[in-house]
Design a protein around this motif. Structure first.
Motif, PDB file in Angstrom:
ATOM      1  N   ARG A 318       0.856  -1.200   0.000  1.00 38.84           N
ATOM      2  CA  ARG A 318       0.000   0.000   0.000  1.00 38.84           C
ATOM      3  C   ARG A 318       0.887   1.244   0.000  1.00 38.84           C
ATOM      4  N   ARG A 319       0.797   2.046  -1.032  1.00 44.83           N
ATOM      5  CA  ARG A 319       1.554   3.290  -1.124  1.00 44.83           C
ATOM      6  C   ARG A 319       0.613   4.464  -0.894  1.00 44.83           C
ATOM      7  N   THR A 320       0.999   5.376  -0.005  1.00 49.02           N
ATOM      8  CA  THR A 320       0.181   6.552   0.255  1.00 49.02           C
ATOM      9  C   THR A 320       0.867   7.794  -0.288  1.00 49.02           C
ATOM     10  N   VAL A 321       0.067   8.713  -0.797  1.00 48.65           N
ATOM     11  CA  VAL A 321       0.577   9.973  -1.341  1.00 48.65           C
ATOM     12  C   VAL A 321      -0.052  11.110  -0.548  1.00 48.65           C
ATOM     13  N   PRO A 322       0.750  11.903   0.194  1.00 54.72           N
ATOM     14  CA  PRO A 322       0.180  12.998   0.979  1.00 54.72           C
ATOM     15  C   PRO A 322      -0.261  14.159   0.096  1.00 54.72           C
ATOM     16  N   GLY A 323      -1.269  14.882   0.557  1.00 59.36           N
ATOM     17  CA  GLY A 323      -1.730  16.069  -0.153  1.00 59.36           C
ATOM     18  C   GLY A 323      -0.855  17.273   0.158  1.00 59.36           C
ATOM     19  N   GLU A 324      -0.978  18.286  -0.678  1.00 63.99           N
ATOM     20  CA  GLU A 324      -0.219  19.523  -0.512  1.00 63.99           C
ATOM     21  C   GLU A 324      -1.180  20.659  -0.190  1.00 63.99           C
ATOM     22  N   LEU A 325      -0.736  21.576   0.635  1.00 65.93           N
ATOM     23  CA  LEU A 325      -1.576  22.701   1.049  1.00 65.93           C
ATOM     24  C   LEU A 325      -1.412  23.846   0.056  1.00 65.93           C
ATOM     25  N   LEU A 326      -2.511  24.264  -0.524  1.00 60.65           N
ATOM     26  CA  LEU A 326      -2.517  25.370  -1.479  1.00 60.65           C
ATOM     27  C   LEU A 326      -3.139  26.597  -0.786  1.00 60.65           C
ATOM     28  N   LEU A 327      -2.324  27.601  -0.544  1.00 60.30           N
ATOM     29  CA  LEU A 327      -2.769  28.744   0.249  1.00 60.30           C
ATOM     30  C   LEU A 327      -3.639  29.689  -0.585  1.00 60.30           C
ATOM     31  N   GLY A 328      -4.754  30.106   0.027  1.00 59.81           N
ATOM     32  CA  GLY A 328      -5.641  31.086  -0.583  1.00 59.81           C
ATOM     33  C   GLY A 328      -5.911  32.206   0.398  1.00 59.81           C
ATOM     34  N   GLY A 329      -7.077  32.815   0.266  1.00 60.20           N
ATOM     35  CA  GLY A 329      -7.382  33.954   1.128  1.00 60.20           C
ATOM     36  C   GLY A 329      -8.339  33.650   2.252  1.00 60.20           C
ATOM     37  N   SER A 330      -8.604  32.350   2.527  1.00 57.78           N
ATOM     38  CA  SER A 330      -9.593  32.023   3.554  1.00 57.78           C
ATOM     39  C   SER A 330      -8.942  31.618   4.877  1.00 57.78           C
ATOM     40  N   CYS A 331      -7.626  31.685   4.958  1.00 54.76           N
ATOM     41  CA  CYS A 331      -6.933  31.317   6.185  1.00 54.76           C
ATOM     42  C   CYS A 331      -5.687  32.199   6.321  1.00 54.76           C
ATOM     43  N   ARG A 332      -5.375  32.581   7.553  1.00 56.66           N
ATOM     44  CA  ARG A 332      -4.230  33.468   7.787  1.00 56.66           C
ATOM     45  C   ARG A 332      -2.929  32.895   7.222  1.00 56.66           C
TER      46      ARG A 332
END
Length: 332
Positions: A318-332
């Motif tokens: 089982r191989r897992t691939v983590p997600g990446e955080l894409l910054l927008g304007g809804s969080c500091r």
């Protein structure tokens, strides 16, 4: 017209026919430079391998079957292209089948590929990889397979899945590290491995960043914008009154933003929102801070799993691939 043979390729390159045979069959003992030279010369001379004869002789072909629901899709298109590229480099031929999210089409595609004696198969977990009939056929004919997608539950073969727990932790931890102190999670209202992993990731972040809090706030919610707005309004008007909401769905996150504006809360200063899924394409999508899964990283993992199976590595992996955080304007 004279048919080009492996002997012709060997003569043109001044190598042995055995070397050409091994290079065309993807033998790992052949150097990459030699393999590329053989493949290039084979293409230049117009060499066409007799795949049927090869499969009859070896009881397994140099074919790799791939079944996906659609081609015009941001993930499936990348996976299929990368598989095609890598199969060609290693001396395999990829044969794609499209299920169109239709169970019967998917089963027919799998049966056709198995009738060609494919060496291995790559299947989208949703369609038709989750079908028990497909699992039975693969087991009976002893064909190695790779499933990919978020819907993989208890796979008996190799699989590639998003790391939803680590991704949810990353998203919640980022927001809490930016000064938000009263988090809540609007999770999906369906029971699935994916939602359970997301809950665990949120709880991991809550445990690490909110040690003095009484209990975590987790509220099941539907998948529409209106449902997200209604659920967020109930929370904001309750004693819990979160200053940050994590959502499983992008449309729900847009609804949470609507609720915050209705309550006079400024984004992202007074209130934050992060989505664990992409919102619908539109003018507002860019404002959301959200997690995304790289199609290229998933494709690379699928290729690794496929050729690991073809090289004889045993046991389900089982191989897992983590997600990446894409910054927008809804969080500091």
């Amino acid at each position: 017209m004279t048919q080009i043979t492996q002997k012709d390729i060997a003569a043109a390159l001044r190598v042995s026919r055995e070397t050409v045979t091994k290079a065309l069959s993807g033998d790992p003992k052949v150097a990459d430079d030699t393999r590329r030279a053989v493949l290039d010369k084979a293409g230049a001379l117009g060499y066409t391998p007799n795949l049927l004869a090869s499969s009859l002789a070896s009881r397994r072909s140099r074919l790799v079957g791939v079944v996906v629901p659609h081609i015009a899709h941001p993930l499936f298109s990348v996976v299929v292209e990368e598989l095609h590229r890598e199969c060609r480099r290693r001396g395999y031929t990829m044969i794609p089948m499209i299920s169109l999210d239709n169970r019967q089409y998917g089963l027919e595609g799998v049966r056709q590929l198995l009738s060609m004696r494919v060496a291995a198969m790559v299947l989208c977990a949703a369609s038709p990889g989750s079908d028990p009939e497909v699992d039975r056929l693969l087991r009976e004919l002893d064909v190695p397979a790779v499933l990919f997608g978020p819907e993989v539950e208890n796979a008996s073969c190799r699989c590639v899945v998003p790391d939803d727990r680590a991704t949810a932790f990353r998203a919640a931890a980022y927001a809490l590290s930016r000064g938000y102190a009263r988090p809540a999670f609007l999770c999906g209202d369906t029971v699935s491995r994916r939602e359970e992993e997301r809950r665990r990731g949120y709880l991991d972040a809550w445990t690490e960043f909110c040690p003095g809090s009484e209990r975590p706030v987790i509220v099941p919610c539907g998948a529409s914008r209106d449902e997200g707005c209604a659920a967020a309004l109930r929370l904001l008007r309750s004693s819990q009154c979160p200053d940050f909401i994590l959502t499983s769905d992008g449309s729900v996150a847009l609804g949470v933003c609507d609720a915050a504006r209705m309550e006079g809360l400024a984004l992202p200063g007074q209130f934050g929102v992060v989505a664990l899924d992409e919102p619908p394409i539109g003018g507002e999508a860019f404002v959301l801070t959200r997690t995304v899964f790289s199609a290229a990283r998933i494709a690379d993992a699928v290729v690794d799993q496929l050729f690991g199976a073809l090289s004889g590595e045993t046991g389900p992996v089982r191989r897992t691939v983590p997600g990446e955080l894409l910054l927008g304007g809804s969080c500091r």
